[in-house]
Write a protein that holds these residues in place. Structure first.
Motif, short mmCIF file in Angstrom:
data_model
loop_
_atom_site.label_atom_id
_atom_site.label_comp_id
_atom_site.label_asym_id
_atom_site.label_seq_id
_atom_site.Cartn_x
_atom_site.Cartn_y
_atom_site.Cartn_z
N ILE A 72 44.68 36.00 -0.15
CA ILE A 72 44.54 35.10 -1.29
C ILE A 72 43.22 34.33 -1.20
CG2 ILE A 72 45.49 33.08 -2.46
CD1 ILE A 72 48.25 34.01 -1.67
N GLY A 73 42.91 33.80 -0.01
CA GLY A 73 41.66 33.06 0.17
C GLY A 73 40.45 33.95 -0.03
N ASN A 74 40.50 35.18 0.48
CA ASN A 74 39.37 36.08 0.31
C ASN A 74 39.22 36.55 -1.12
OD1 ASN A 74 38.12 36.95 3.14
ND2 ASN A 74 40.32 36.66 3.44
N ILE A 75 40.35 36.71 -1.82
CA ILE A 75 40.29 37.09 -3.23
C ILE A 75 39.59 35.99 -4.04
CG2 ILE A 75 41.68 37.45 -5.30
CD1 ILE A 75 43.73 38.88 -3.53
N MET A 76 39.93 34.74 -3.77
CA MET A 76 39.30 33.63 -4.49
C MET A 76 37.82 33.55 -4.18
SD MET A 76 42.29 30.73 -4.09
CE MET A 76 41.30 29.52 -5.00
N GLY A 77 37.47 33.75 -2.89
CA GLY A 77 36.06 33.69 -2.52
C GLY A 77 35.26 34.81 -3.16
N SER A 78 35.82 36.03 -3.18
CA SER A 78 35.12 37.16 -3.79
C SER A 78 34.99 36.97 -5.29
CB SER A 78 35.88 38.46 -3.49
OG SER A 78 35.93 38.70 -2.09
N ALA A 79 36.02 36.42 -5.92
CA ALA A 79 35.97 36.19 -7.36
C ALA A 79 34.88 35.19 -7.72
CB ALA A 79 37.33 35.71 -7.85
N GLN A 96 38.52 44.15 -4.74
CA GLN A 96 39.52 45.21 -4.87
C GLN A 96 40.27 45.43 -3.56
OE1 GLN A 96 37.29 48.58 -6.24
NE2 GLN A 96 37.19 47.85 -8.36
N LEU A 97 39.54 45.40 -2.43
CA LEU A 97 40.17 45.60 -1.12
C LEU A 97 41.19 44.52 -0.83
CD1 LEU A 97 40.41 46.95 1.65
CD2 LEU A 97 38.48 45.55 2.41
N TRP A 98 40.80 43.26 -0.99
CA TRP A 98 41.72 42.16 -0.69
C TRP A 98 42.88 42.10 -1.67
CZ3 TRP A 98 41.70 40.40 3.89
CH2 TRP A 98 40.50 40.29 4.61
N THR A 99 42.64 42.53 -2.91
CA THR A 99 43.73 42.58 -3.89
C THR A 99 44.79 43.60 -3.47
OG1 THR A 99 42.25 41.94 -5.69
CG2 THR A 99 44.33 42.98 -6.30
N TRP A 100 44.34 44.77 -3.02
CA TRP A 100 45.28 45.79 -2.55
C TRP A 100 46.04 45.33 -1.31
CZ3 TRP A 100 47.31 49.56 -5.08
CH2 TRP A 100 46.61 50.18 -6.12
#
Length: 206
Positions: A72-79, A96-100
């Motif tokens: 979740i934290g990495n998804i927010m950072g990548s976004a 995409q990787l962290w979402t999967w």
């Protein structure tokens, strides 16, 4: 002159308590003895005793839940990094990787939470092909269900989750059925009206 009524078992309406005779809108119940039908029986055979006890499932669920926070934290950072054009291609792949990874973690959490609930309640649920999953003894066990012949007609029976409640949606002249409730049953393969509900908590806890 007073007339005696010799038919004492006369009901007007739709109440049926046994063998009946109908005369217009009047239903006459004939004297009868209560019929007790022999229930269908089954015997579970353990095929695989898993190492997943209630304690193990509890710890696994907690660990997966904690690890699920990382994506979740990495998804927010990548976004947020997508707003920077120089990092757009890289962060899109990372997103995409962290979402999967997050989706996989959530699926595993749902599975292990369901298994933990089965082990905690020590209940049995049908799977497929007369197989069942049981939590008796606070351990996940895969079982083969051996079923007797149908008490009504002697046919083969199956063990599965039977739909008992549903909502029909009419869309463009077609009916789409939404199943709202299923219950474990033993059902005759010859006649689906011959079925017997199975209690998921039938095994008594010591």
């Amino acid at each position: 002159m007073k007339q005696n009524n010799t038919n004492k078992n006369i009901n007007v309406g739709n109440t049926f308590n046994g063998p009946t005779q109908m005369f217009g809108s009047v239903v006459i119940n004939s004297p009868h003895e209560d019929f007790v039908e022999e229930p269908a029986t089954y015997k579970p055979e353990p095929l695989w005793r898993s190492p997943f006890t209630l304690a193990v499932l509890s710890w696994v669920s907690v660990i997966i839940g904690v690890l699920g926070i990382v994506p979740i934290g990495n998804i927010m950072g990548s976004a947020l990094s997508l707003f920077d054009d120089s990092f757009q291609r890289k962060t899109t792949a990372e997103l995409q990787l962290w979402t999967w990874l997050f989706l996989i973690a959530m699926i595993l959490l749902i599975i292990f939470t369901a298994l933990r609930r089965i082990a905690k309640k020590q209940v049995r649920y049908p799977l497929f092909c007369n197989l069942a999953i049981s939590g008796y003894g606070k351990r996940i066990v895969i079982e083969k269900i051996h079923i007797s012949k149908c008490p009504r007609c002697g046919g083969e029976m199956r063990y599965y989750n039977k739909p008992v409640e549903w909502i029909d949606h009419y869309i463009d002249g077609k009916v789409k059925r939404e199943i709202t409730k299923r219950v474990p049953v033993l059902e005759c393969k010859r006649n689906s009206e011959h079925y017997y509900r199975v209690d998921t908590a039938e095994d008594r806890i010591k």
